[in-house]
Design an enzyme around this catalytic site. Structure first.
Site, PDB file in Angstrom:
ATOM      1  N   LYS A   1      32.933  83.415  42.135  1.00  0.00           N
ATOM      2  CA  LYS A   1      33.520  83.108  40.836  1.00  0.00           C
ATOM      3  C   LYS A   1      32.613  82.073  40.179  1.00  0.00           C
ATOM      4  O   LYS A   1      32.381  80.999  40.737  1.00  0.00           O
ATOM      5  CB  LYS A   1      34.929  82.538  41.022  1.00  0.00           C
ATOM      6  CG  LYS A   1      35.576  81.978  39.758  1.00  0.00           C
ATOM      7  CD  LYS A   1      36.041  83.089  38.846  1.00  0.00           C
ATOM      8  CE  LYS A   1      36.881  82.552  37.700  1.00  0.00           C
ATOM      9  NZ  LYS A   1      38.212  82.088  38.144  1.00  0.00           N
ATOM     10  N   ILE A   2      32.084  82.413  39.000  1.00  0.00           N
ATOM     11  CA  ILE A   2      31.168  81.515  38.310  1.00  0.00           C
ATOM     12  C   ILE A   2      31.592  81.381  36.850  1.00  0.00           C
ATOM     13  O   ILE A   2      32.430  82.120  36.350  1.00  0.00           O
ATOM     14  CB  ILE A   2      29.705  82.007  38.385  1.00  0.00           C
ATOM     15  CG1 ILE A   2      29.529  83.318  37.599  1.00  0.00           C
ATOM     16  CG2 ILE A   2      29.252  82.145  39.835  1.00  0.00           C
ATOM     17  CD1 ILE A   2      28.073  83.732  37.425  1.00  0.00           C
ATOM     18  N   SER A   3      30.988  80.432  36.166  1.00  0.00           N
ATOM     19  CA  SER A   3      31.203  80.283  34.734  1.00  0.00           C
ATOM     20  C   SER A   3      30.462  81.386  33.988  1.00  0.00           C
ATOM     21  O   SER A   3      29.335  81.747  34.356  1.00  0.00           O
ATOM     22  CB  SER A   3      30.671  78.927  34.264  1.00  0.00           C
ATOM     23  OG  SER A   3      31.278  77.864  34.950  1.00  0.00           O
TER      24      SER A   3
ATOM     25  N   THR B   1      31.354  77.180  31.188  1.00  0.00           N
ATOM     26  CA  THR B   1      31.673  77.814  29.919  1.00  0.00           C
ATOM     27  C   THR B   1      32.302  76.801  28.972  1.00  0.00           C
ATOM     28  O   THR B   1      32.093  76.860  27.755  1.00  0.00           O
ATOM     29  CB  THR B   1      32.627  78.998  30.124  1.00  0.00           C
ATOM     30  OG1 THR B   1      32.128  79.828  31.181  1.00  0.00           O
ATOM     31  CG2 THR B   1      32.754  79.823  28.861  1.00  0.00           C
ATOM     32  N   ALA B   2      33.078  75.863  29.517  1.00  0.00           N
ATOM     33  CA  ALA B   2      33.677  74.826  28.676  1.00  0.00           C
ATOM     34  C   ALA B   2      32.599  74.071  27.906  1.00  0.00           C
ATOM     35  O   ALA B   2      32.724  73.837  26.694  1.00  0.00           O
ATOM     36  CB  ALA B   2      34.486  73.864  29.543  1.00  0.00           C
TER      37      ALA B   2
ATOM     38  N   HIS C   1      41.499  73.860  32.706  1.00  0.00           N
ATOM     39  CA  HIS C   1      42.544  74.156  33.687  1.00  0.00           C
ATOM     40  C   HIS C   1      43.881  73.505  33.326  1.00  0.00           C
ATOM     41  O   HIS C   1      44.300  73.513  32.170  1.00  0.00           O
ATOM     42  CB  HIS C   1      42.099  73.753  35.089  1.00  0.00           C
ATOM     43  CG  HIS C   1      40.839  74.422  35.543  1.00  0.00           C
ATOM     44  ND1 HIS C   1      40.525  75.727  35.234  1.00  0.00           N
ATOM     45  CD2 HIS C   1      39.799  73.958  36.288  1.00  0.00           C
ATOM     46  CE1 HIS C   1      39.369  76.040  35.774  1.00  0.00           C
ATOM     47  NE2 HIS C   1      38.904  74.997  36.408  1.00  0.00           N
TER      48      HIS C   1
END
EC number: 4.1.99.29
Length: 291
Positions: free
Chosen positions: A56-58, A115-116, A159
């Site tokens: 799981k990655i950005s 991504t944020a 989150h």
């Protein structure tokens, strides 16, 4: 017995909820897994080193690993109303003056490959003409206390912070998700599931089926995963866990679909145009095993 695949994902409730059935051997037809739980900044780095079969990655990290990894058409995190927030202290200058008050001010972010942060940079290029000041990278759970205590002027949070920032007495200066959705009409791409291309098409198809089946298992029997989710959710309150899962595990997690793929192309295209990520080659986002 076939060799088990290695997977690394975050301890966040959406990931532990979605992958519980698969990682605990509850899907008879699914490949076996060896699981590493790690912060997204760590999994981004593992992907760049090719250090796991599945990660799981950005989405912001995706252009850097597409030669070696394929984007799975399921298992990730996209959605509406789930974007990162920029927080300040309510009595501080930026909160009183609007986004332009961030010019020259320090901002804590969870990762420069997140991504944020990519969404923040796209927003700040328009909303903060003078440019922000120092960018301070710290674990996301440390960001709100750092803003509250004055260690930094603002924080970019993700989150469950969407549900808890008021407990720290903080002010929401901007919502990156609202900005994105208003500009594009697309869901917000946050986290991607990637798999090594050298697994081959047959195993990639099996991996994609398992990811989808695991999500659907979790929806059908949400209580089954609860102890595992709570184990990795640190001190998160049960109601916050439920809000987190409800927001980040949705139809796009089961299947990206055309709207999901369009959102990913939109994000990476806009970012590449501004020189924030490498351009993505035509067809690089296509899943080798078919959607």
């Amino acid at each position: 017995m076939a060799q088990r695949l290695t997977i690394a994902h975050s301890p966040c409730p959406n990931d532990t909820f979605a992958f519980h059935a698969w990682s605990h051997g509850l899907l008879p037809e699914a490949p076996g897994l060896v699981v590493t739980i790690a912060d997204i900044d760590v999994t981004n780095g593992l992907a760049e080193r090719g250090a796991a079969d599945l990660l799981k990655i950005s989405y912001a990290a995706l252009p850097y690993v597409l030669d070696e990894y394929a984007l799975l058409p399921c298992g990730g995190a996209l959605g509406h109303g789930c974007g990162p927030l920029v927080l300040t202290r309510p009595d501080d200058t930026p909160a009183g003056r609007g986004p332009e008050g961030l010019a020259g001010r320090s901002v804590a972010v969870p990762s420069v490959r997140s991504t944020a942060y990519l969404l923040f940079r796209l927003w700040a290029a328009r909303a903060v003409p003078g440019g922000v000041g120092e960018i301070v990278v710290m674990p996301f759970h440390e960001i709100m206390p750092a803003v509250r205590d004055g260690a930094v002027d603002a924080g970019l949070v993700i989150h469950e912070a969407r549900f808890t920032y008021q407990q720290y007495g903080l002010h929401r200066l901007a919502d990156m998700g609202e900005e994105w959705e208003a500009a594009t009409g697309r869901p917000i791409p946050l986290g991607a599931i990637v798999a090594r291309r050298d697994l081959g098409e047959d195993r990639l198809r099996a991996v994609a089926r398992a990811a989808t089946d695991s999500v659907r298992f979790a929806w059908d029997d949400p209580s089954a995963s609860r102890p595992y989710v709570r184990e990795h959710a640190q001190e998160m309150a049960p109601d916050v866990i439920d809000q987190h899962i409800g927001l980040y595990v949705n139809d796009y997690t089961a299947a990206l679909g055309e709207d999901g793929y369009a959102a990913v192309r939109e994000l990476l295209g806009r970012a590449a145009t501004q020189g924030l990520v490498p351009p993505v080659a035509p067809g690089a986002l296509d899943f080798p095993g078919g959607r």
